[in-house]
Scaffold this motif. Structure first.
Motif, PDB file in Angstrom:
ATOM      1  N   PRO A  81     -10.884 -14.328 -20.644  1.00 11.53           N
ATOM      2  CA  PRO A  81     -10.788 -14.096 -22.064  1.00 11.53           C
ATOM      3  C   PRO A  81     -11.101 -12.671 -22.246  1.00 11.53           C
ATOM      4  O   PRO A  81     -11.120 -11.901 -21.333  1.00 11.53           O
ATOM      5  N   GLU A  82     -11.367 -12.334 -23.310  1.00 11.46           N
ATOM      6  CA  GLU A  82     -11.828 -11.036 -23.647  1.00 11.46           C
ATOM      7  C   GLU A  82     -11.507  -9.994 -22.618  1.00 11.46           C
ATOM      8  O   GLU A  82     -12.311  -9.190 -22.273  1.00 11.46           O
ATOM      9  N   SER A  83     -10.385 -10.047 -22.052  1.00 13.11           N
ATOM     10  CA  SER A  83     -10.043  -9.028 -21.104  1.00 13.11           C
ATOM     11  C   SER A  83      -9.924  -7.741 -21.880  1.00 13.11           C
ATOM     12  O   SER A  83      -9.353  -7.682 -22.921  1.00 13.11           O
ATOM     13  N   GLY A 123     -15.703 -13.066 -33.345  1.00 14.59           N
ATOM     14  CA  GLY A 123     -15.804 -12.480 -32.011  1.00 14.59           C
ATOM     15  C   GLY A 123     -15.306 -11.044 -31.965  1.00 14.59           C
ATOM     16  O   GLY A 123     -14.325 -10.693 -32.604  1.00 14.59           O
ATOM     17  N   HIS A 124     -16.039 -10.202 -31.196  1.00 12.35           N
ATOM     18  CA  HIS A 124     -15.635  -8.802 -30.974  1.00 12.35           C
ATOM     19  C   HIS A 124     -15.716  -7.964 -32.254  1.00 12.35           C
ATOM     20  O   HIS A 124     -16.317  -8.384 -33.248  1.00 12.35           O
ATOM     21  N   ASN A 125     -15.070  -6.813 -32.202  1.00  9.21           N
ATOM     22  CA  ASN A 125     -15.077  -5.880 -33.336  1.00  9.21           C
ATOM     23  C   ASN A 125     -13.893  -4.954 -33.082  1.00  9.21           C
ATOM     24  O   ASN A 125     -13.698  -4.490 -31.952  1.00  9.21           O
ATOM     25  N   MET A 160      -4.853  -7.507 -32.718  1.00  8.49           N
ATOM     26  CA  MET A 160      -6.122  -7.596 -32.006  1.00  8.49           C
ATOM     27  C   MET A 160      -6.849  -8.916 -32.238  1.00  8.49           C
ATOM     28  O   MET A 160      -6.895  -9.423 -33.359  1.00  8.49           O
ATOM     29  N   GLU A 161      -7.457  -9.387 -31.189  1.00  9.75           N
ATOM     30  CA  GLU A 161      -8.266 -10.600 -31.326  1.00  9.75           C
ATOM     31  C   GLU A 161      -9.335 -10.397 -32.401  1.00  9.75           C
ATOM     32  O   GLU A 161      -9.634 -11.301 -33.184  1.00  9.75           O
ATOM     33  N   ALA A 162      -9.900  -9.190 -32.433  1.00  8.63           N
ATOM     34  CA  ALA A 162     -10.965  -8.937 -33.408  1.00  8.63           C
ATOM     35  C   ALA A 162     -10.461  -9.009 -34.845  1.00  8.63           C
ATOM     36  O   ALA A 162     -11.214  -9.345 -35.760  1.00  8.63           O
ATOM     37  N   VAL A 203     -15.943 -17.489 -33.408  1.00 10.01           N
ATOM     38  CA  VAL A 203     -14.482 -17.606 -33.458  1.00 10.01           C
ATOM     39  C   VAL A 203     -13.818 -16.613 -32.498  1.00 10.01           C
ATOM     40  O   VAL A 203     -14.103 -15.413 -32.536  1.00 10.01           O
ATOM     41  N   HIS A 204     -12.926 -17.122 -31.669  1.00 12.11           N
ATOM     42  CA  HIS A 204     -12.229 -16.295 -30.675  1.00 12.11           C
ATOM     43  C   HIS A 204     -10.790 -16.765 -30.500  1.00 12.11           C
ATOM     44  O   HIS A 204     -10.391 -17.812 -31.013  1.00 12.11           O
ATOM     45  N   ALA A 205     -10.039 -15.980 -29.733  1.00  7.72           N
ATOM     46  CA  ALA A 205      -8.743 -16.424 -29.226  1.00  7.72           C
ATOM     47  C   ALA A 205      -8.689 -15.922 -27.791  1.00  7.72           C
ATOM     48  O   ALA A 205      -9.249 -14.868 -27.472  1.00  7.72           O
ATOM     49  N   ASP A 206      -8.035 -16.663 -26.956  1.00 10.61           N
ATOM     50  CA  ASP A 206      -8.060 -16.357 -25.533  1.00 10.61           C
ATOM     51  C   ASP A 206      -6.979 -15.346 -25.159  1.00 10.61           C
ATOM     52  O   ASP A 206      -6.073 -15.063 -25.951  1.00 10.61           O
TER      53      ASP A 206
HETATM   54 ZN    ZN Z   1     -13.002 -13.419 -27.535  1.00  9.95          ZN
END
Ligand code: ZN
Length: 335
Positions: A10-12, A123-125, A160-162, A216-219
Motif C-alpha cells: 500500500p502506500e507505496s 490517511g496520508h496528506n 492522490m490517495e490523500a 480511511v485509505h485506498a490501496d
Molecule cells: Zn494509505
C-alpha cells in the motif's frame, strides 16, 4: 484471517509528481465551481458561520511520541459550532464586563450516535510528497519503528490517495454528525504541510476517548487486484502497544463496516488478500498497535486498477463509500 507478513505495497511512495494532474483537475474544478458559485455562496457563508473550523491546534512534533505506522493524525480540530458570534461584550459603567448577550446554546445532539465520539483519520496528506524528509522520520510503534507517515499512492492518472481519503473522511463526518455523533478528524485539508505521524494519529483517537476510530485509505497494488478490505488490529503487546482490549470490539466494528460498505457501494471484498472475507488482521500498523480505542483501517479499493480507480475517482461512489462506513459505525455503536 491470517495476516500478511508482506504488508501490501500500500502506500507505496510513488515518486511521480502529482502536481501536473493537480492542475488539470483544478482547471476543471474551477469551471464547475464558477457555475455553482452563486447557488452555493449563501450556503457556504452559513456553513462558515456555524462551524468555525479553527486552525489546527498544532500538536507538534512527530517524534515526540511512541509511534505507529500508517495514519492517525494529529491535527485535532473539531472546533464545532459553539463558536459564538462575537458580540462584543459591553462594558458597564464600572468597567466590569456585563454579559448581556446570551451565548447561543448548541442544540443537544439527537440521533442514534448522540453522545458518541468518532475519530476519522484521513490517511496520508497531499503535502507528504514534498516533505519526504519529515515523514521519513522513524517513530516508535511499540512493536517496531516505522516511518512517521507515508505518501500514499495515486491512480495512474495522478489522483492522490490523500485527496481521496480526505474527501471520503469529510463525507463520513457529515454522515456521522447527521446521526448525532461528535466527529474529530485527525487532520484537515491544508491545515498542516505534512503528516501527522502515525503515532499522533493514534494518540488523537485515544485522547478523544473515541467510541470508534476509522482510518480511511485506498490501496496501491497491481492491476487486476480489486475490491476493498478492512484491516483489524492483531493482538500485540510490546512497548507502548497493547491491543488486547481492542481486538474484539475492533473486529466487530470492522465486520459491520465491511458488510455495509459492500452493500452501499456494490464492491466486492478484495480478491487479492483476506480470502474473500474483506477482512485482514495486521500487526505492523502503528495506527492500530497504539490505539486504545476500537479501530480499523479501510482500504476502499485499488487505485492502480483501472476499474477500481474509476469508482474511487467518482464523487457519487465516494458518497456511497462514506455512507457504508457510517452505517457500519452506526451498527456498531447504536445498533
Ligand atoms: Zn494509505
Amino acid at each position: 484471517m491470517r495476516y500478511d507478513d508482506s504488508p501490501p505495497p500500500p502506500e507505496s511512495g510513488s515518486s511521480a509528481n502529482p502536481d501536473r494532474h493537480w492542475f488539470t483537475r483544478r482547471s476543471t474544478l474551477v469551471v464547475g465551481i464558477a457555475a455553482l458559485a452563486p447557488a452555493c455562496l449563501a450556503g457556504w457563508v452559513l456553513t462558515q458561520a456555524l462551524s468555525g473550523t479553527g486552525p489546527d491546534s498544532g500538536r507538534s512534533g512527530p517524534a515526540a511520541q511512541p509511534a505507529s505506522h500508517s495514519s492517525l493524525a494529529p491535527g485535532q480540530r473539531d472546533a464545532k459550532p459553539g463558536s459564538t458570534p462575537s458580540t462584543s461584550p459591553t462594558t458597564s459603567p464600572t468597567g466590569s464586563p456585563s454579559t448581556t448577550a446570551a451565548a447561543p446554546v448548541p442544540a443537544p445532539a439527537k440521533g442514534p450516535l448522540a453522545g458518541k465520539t468518532v475519530v476519522v483519520d484521513p490517511g496520508h496528506n497531499t503535502g507528504n510528497f514534498k516533505h519526504t524528509d519529515e515523514i521519513d522520520q522513524q517513530v516508535d510503534i511499540g512493536t517496531n519503528r516505522k516511518e512517521c507517515d507515508t505518501t500514499g499512492t495515486t491512480t495512474n492518472s495522478g489522483y492522490m490517495e490523500a485527496e481521496f481519503t480526505m474527501d471520503v473522511s469529510k463525507r463520513l463526518r457529515t454522515a456521522l454528525e447527521a446521526q448525532g455523533a461528535k466527529v474529530v478528524l485527525t487532520h484537515e485539508t491544508g491545515a498542516r504541510p505534512w503528516g501527522p505521524c502515525i503515532t499522533e494519529r493514534a494518540r488523537i483517537g485515544n485522547e478523544a476517548n473515541a467510541d470508534a476510530v476509522v482510518s480511511v485509505h485506498a490501496d496501491g497494488v497491481s492491476a487486476g487486484s480489486r475490491g476493498f478490505h478492512v484491516i483489524l488490529p492483531a493482538k500485540v503487546k510490546s512497548g507502548a502497544a497493547d491491543t488486547a482490549k481492542i481486538v474484539g470490539p475492533s473486529r466487530e466494528l470492522g465486520e459491520r463496516i465491511a458488510g455495509n460498505f459492500a452493500r452501499t457501494t456494490g464492491s466486492a471484498p478484495a480478491n487479492y488478500l483476506g480470502g474473500g472475507t474483506g477482512l485482514v488482521v495486521r500487526d505492523d500498523l502503528g495506527g492500530l498497535n497504539l490505539s486504545t480505542r476500537p479501530k480499523v483501517f479501510i482500504e476502499c479499493g485499488n487505485m492502480r486498477d483501472a476499474k477500481d480507480a474509476a469508482q474511487l475517482t467518482s464523487p457519487e461512489w465516494r458518497q456511497k463509500a462514506a455512507q457504508g462506513i457510517a452505517d457500519g459505525i452506526v451498527g456498531f455503536l447504536g445498533g
